[in-house]
Design a protein around this motif. Structure first.
Motif, short mmCIF file in Angstrom:
data_model
loop_
_atom_site.label_atom_id
_atom_site.label_comp_id
_atom_site.label_asym_id
_atom_site.label_seq_id
_atom_site.Cartn_x
_atom_site.Cartn_y
_atom_site.Cartn_z
N LEU A 129 0.96 -1.24 0.12
CA LEU A 129 -0.07 0.00 -0.03
C LEU A 129 0.83 1.21 0.06
CD1 LEU A 129 -2.73 1.67 0.18
CD2 LEU A 129 -2.57 1.10 2.76
N ASN A 130 1.70 1.65 0.84
CA ASN A 130 2.39 2.66 1.05
C ASN A 130 3.53 2.88 0.16
OD1 ASN A 130 1.49 4.41 3.50
ND2 ASN A 130 1.32 2.35 4.22
N GLY A 131 3.88 1.93 -0.51
CA GLY A 131 4.67 2.09 -1.72
C GLY A 131 4.20 2.47 -3.14
N SER A 132 2.91 2.19 -3.03
CA SER A 132 2.13 2.32 -4.28
C SER A 132 1.48 3.55 -4.52
CB SER A 132 0.70 1.15 -4.20
OG SER A 132 1.47 -0.06 -4.35
N LEU A 133 1.62 4.58 -3.38
CA LEU A 133 0.88 5.94 -3.56
C LEU A 133 1.52 6.66 -4.69
CD1 LEU A 133 0.76 6.66 0.33
CD2 LEU A 133 -0.97 5.30 -1.19
N SER A 134 0.56 7.42 -5.66
CA SER A 134 1.02 8.13 -6.64
C SER A 134 1.37 9.33 -6.26
CB SER A 134 -0.20 8.16 -7.72
OG SER A 134 -1.16 8.77 -6.86
N ILE A 135 2.05 10.20 -6.80
CA ILE A 135 2.36 11.55 -6.61
C ILE A 135 1.25 12.25 -6.03
CG2 ILE A 135 3.55 13.96 -7.44
CD1 ILE A 135 5.86 11.87 -8.52
N ARG A 136 0.16 12.37 -6.94
CA ARG A 136 -1.39 12.61 -6.81
C ARG A 136 -1.76 12.57 -5.46
NH1 ARG A 136 -6.80 11.92 -8.03
NH2 ARG A 136 -6.42 9.71 -7.86
N TYR A 154 -0.73 15.22 1.79
CA TYR A 154 0.11 16.50 2.28
C TYR A 154 -0.91 17.70 2.73
CZ TYR A 154 3.81 19.95 2.95
OH TYR A 154 4.55 20.95 3.43
N GLU A 155 -1.81 17.83 1.77
CA GLU A 155 -2.68 19.07 1.96
C GLU A 155 -3.49 18.64 2.92
OE1 GLU A 155 -2.50 20.19 -2.70
OE2 GLU A 155 -4.49 19.64 -2.12
N LEU A 156 -3.88 17.47 3.17
CA LEU A 156 -4.72 16.92 4.48
C LEU A 156 -3.98 17.44 5.59
CD1 LEU A 156 -7.59 15.32 4.90
CD2 LEU A 156 -6.11 13.43 5.12
N GLN A 157 -2.96 17.15 5.73
CA GLN A 157 -2.17 17.28 6.88
C GLN A 157 -1.72 18.76 6.97
OE1 GLN A 157 1.48 15.25 7.32
NE2 GLN A 157 0.83 13.35 7.82
N ASN A 158 -1.57 19.46 6.12
CA ASN A 158 -1.21 20.96 6.01
C ASN A 158 -2.21 21.88 5.22
OD1 ASN A 158 1.69 20.32 7.08
ND2 ASN A 158 1.44 18.98 5.49
N PRO A 159 -3.43 21.98 5.62
CA PRO A 159 -4.25 22.72 4.90
C PRO A 159 -3.75 23.96 4.63
CG PRO A 159 -5.32 22.14 7.14
CD PRO A 159 -3.96 21.51 6.96
N ASP A 160 -3.00 24.92 5.24
CA ASP A 160 -2.48 26.04 5.05
C ASP A 160 -0.92 26.33 4.63
OD1 ASP A 160 -4.97 27.03 5.82
OD2 ASP A 160 -4.44 26.94 8.00
N GLY A 161 -0.54 24.86 4.70
CA GLY A 161 1.17 25.26 4.39
C GLY A 161 1.41 25.05 2.79
N LEU A 162 2.45 25.46 2.50
CA LEU A 162 3.05 25.61 1.02
C LEU A 162 3.48 24.07 0.95
CD1 LEU A 162 4.96 28.69 0.70
CD2 LEU A 162 2.73 28.00 -0.30
N GLU A 163 3.14 23.53 -0.28
CA GLU A 163 3.67 22.17 -0.65
C GLU A 163 5.16 22.13 -0.47
OE1 GLU A 163 3.90 19.85 -4.19
OE2 GLU A 163 1.61 19.99 -3.82
N ASN A 164 5.45 21.21 0.29
CA ASN A 164 7.14 21.18 0.42
C ASN A 164 7.49 19.59 0.42
OD1 ASN A 164 9.78 21.60 1.01
ND2 ASN A 164 9.42 21.66 3.32
N LEU A 165 7.12 19.16 -0.85
CA LEU A 165 7.54 17.81 -1.17
C LEU A 165 8.66 17.62 -2.14
CD1 LEU A 165 3.80 16.25 -1.23
CD2 LEU A 165 5.65 15.92 0.68
N GLU A 166 9.41 16.52 -1.98
CA GLU A 166 10.48 16.14 -2.86
C GLU A 166 10.34 14.75 -3.37
OE1 GLU A 166 15.18 16.75 -3.00
OE2 GLU A 166 14.33 17.32 -1.13
N PHE A 167 10.31 14.68 -4.69
CA PHE A 167 10.10 13.39 -5.23
C PHE A 167 11.51 12.88 -6.07
CE2 PHE A 167 5.80 14.98 -5.02
CZ PHE A 167 5.20 14.26 -4.08
N LYS A 168 12.13 11.86 -5.25
CA LYS A 168 13.30 11.51 -5.78
C LYS A 168 13.31 10.08 -6.61
CE LYS A 168 15.40 12.38 -1.98
NZ LYS A 168 16.31 12.41 -0.93
N ASP A 169 14.00 10.02 -7.66
CA ASP A 169 14.28 8.45 -8.26
C ASP A 169 15.20 7.44 -7.20
OD1 ASP A 169 12.63 8.87 -10.18
OD2 ASP A 169 13.88 9.30 -11.71
N VAL A 170 14.63 6.44 -7.12
CA VAL A 170 15.24 5.39 -6.53
C VAL A 170 16.31 4.79 -6.87
CG1 VAL A 170 14.95 3.33 -5.22
CG2 VAL A 170 13.54 5.05 -4.75
#
Ligand code: IMP
Ligand code: ZN
Length: 332
Positions: free
Chosen positions: A19-26, A32-48
């Protein structure tokens, strides 16, 4: 129909998805937005680029799936995404996790079951849940999760059908004695096996005869295994869940054409094609079928046959298997 379209349209069976390895970037952004309703998106997606890096990637997903609501959203999205690419049967595996003050293991697993129930009415897909035991978390946690799996199977026999032994293969232990207990309770076992070379442990896992094995990279002599291990696997005829992108991106195998698929397929050993962690490895089941077809020169009919055989190796009921086979047979 070209290969890309064929692989997308083919009714497929996914037997190895965390499950947790299958989450799409979307989905990660949504959580992230659910956790940080007012925060700026601060996510980094790196290739493994290694096995170690893949385990680092799970930390991001875990930090975002820290409540029953987040788990429910995550599971619904993953199921829906598989359904959208014509996966007709999915075995989703996940490690029950508690987060202090936010979620108990019971709430975690209930959220997954709720998501499966929601999606089975909305999408044309059958979904089962395999409870994961993380080898890194030690004996006591393993025992706790196995007991939870046994209880869950009693409560939801339609959905909870097995146990997955997973976690960083360079750490911890494999708890084979404990797994015996879940087998006695009727749970089927899918065990990660031979992701790294370790002849003694690999032989122990093979001799335990799980219903299915994940990966089996370091078994063939050309991939840091041995003749003894390869012969034993062939003798036992245990179906192997093969995840090409996962193994190539973590550098467990040097290239796609070196993948153990070629040795197992050539001798007619039971195999199925899976994604492992479609989010972490930026793949889909359709892409994995395309990779197999293009690197090993498979025809459309061979891909269809792999889907039919995957139904046989699944933990679905006999009646479900009949329906699934019919859908695949009717596909042209
Ligand atoms: P979760 O169980 O839903 O949290 O999914 C992520 C977990 O699956 C990771 O923390 C690992 O324990 C396990 N996992 C995912 N991919 C692999 C793999 O390739 N080998 C072993 N364990 C894995
Ligand atoms: Zn896996």
């Amino acid at each position: 129909m070209d290969l890309n379209m064929y692989c997308h349209a083919l009714p497929k069976v996914e037997l190895h998805a965390h499950l947790n390895g299958s989450l799409s970037i979307r989905t990660l952004k949504k959580l992230y937005e659910l956790q940080n309703p007012d925060g700026l998106e601060n996510l980094e997606f790196k290739d493994v680029n290694s096995l170690k890096e893949s385990f680092e990637e799970f930390k991001l997903a875990h930090s975002l799936t820290n409540s029953p609501k987040a788990i429910y959203i995550a599971a619904c999205d993953v199921i829906q995404e598989f359904a959208e690419e014509n996966v007709i049967y999915l075995e989703l595996r996940s490690t029950p996790r508690e987060v202090e003050g936010l979620m108990t293991k019971d709430e975690y697993t209930e959220a997954i079951i709720k998501a499966i129930k929601t999606c089975e009415t909305k999408c044309s897909i059958i979904v089962k849940y395999l409870v994961s035991v993380d080898r890194r978390h030690g004996l006591q946690v393993a025992e706790e999760n196995i007991d939870l799996a046994i209880e869950l199977q009693k409560k939801y026999p339609k959905y909870v059908v097995g146990l997955d032994l997973s976690g960083d293969p360079t750490e911890g232990d494999v708890f084979l004695n404990l797994l015996e207990k879940s087998r006695d309770a009727g749970l089927r076992i899918a065990a990660h096996c031979a992701e790294v070379p370790n002849e003694v442990e690999i032989m122990d896992i093979l001799n335990f005869r799980p219903e299915r094995l994940g990966h089996c990279v370091c078994i063939h002599p050309s991939l840091n295994g041995s003749h003894k291990l390869f012969q034993r696997l062939l003798e036992l005829k245990i179906p192997v869940e093969l995840c090409l992108s996962s193994n190539v991106k973590t550098k467990s195998v040097p290239t796609y054409s070196h993948h153990q698929f070629k040795y197992l397929y050539k001798v007619g050993h039971p195999i199925c094609i899976c994604t492992d962690d479609k989010g972490v490895f930026r793949t889909t089941l359709s892409k994995e079928f395309e990779l197999v077809a293009s690197h090993f020169d498979l025809k459309n009919t061979d891909l269809k046959e792999i889907c039919k055989l995957s139904v046989k190796y699944s933990f679905a009921t006999d009646e479900e298997k009949k329906c699934l086979l019919q859908i695949i047979k009717n596909f042209n």
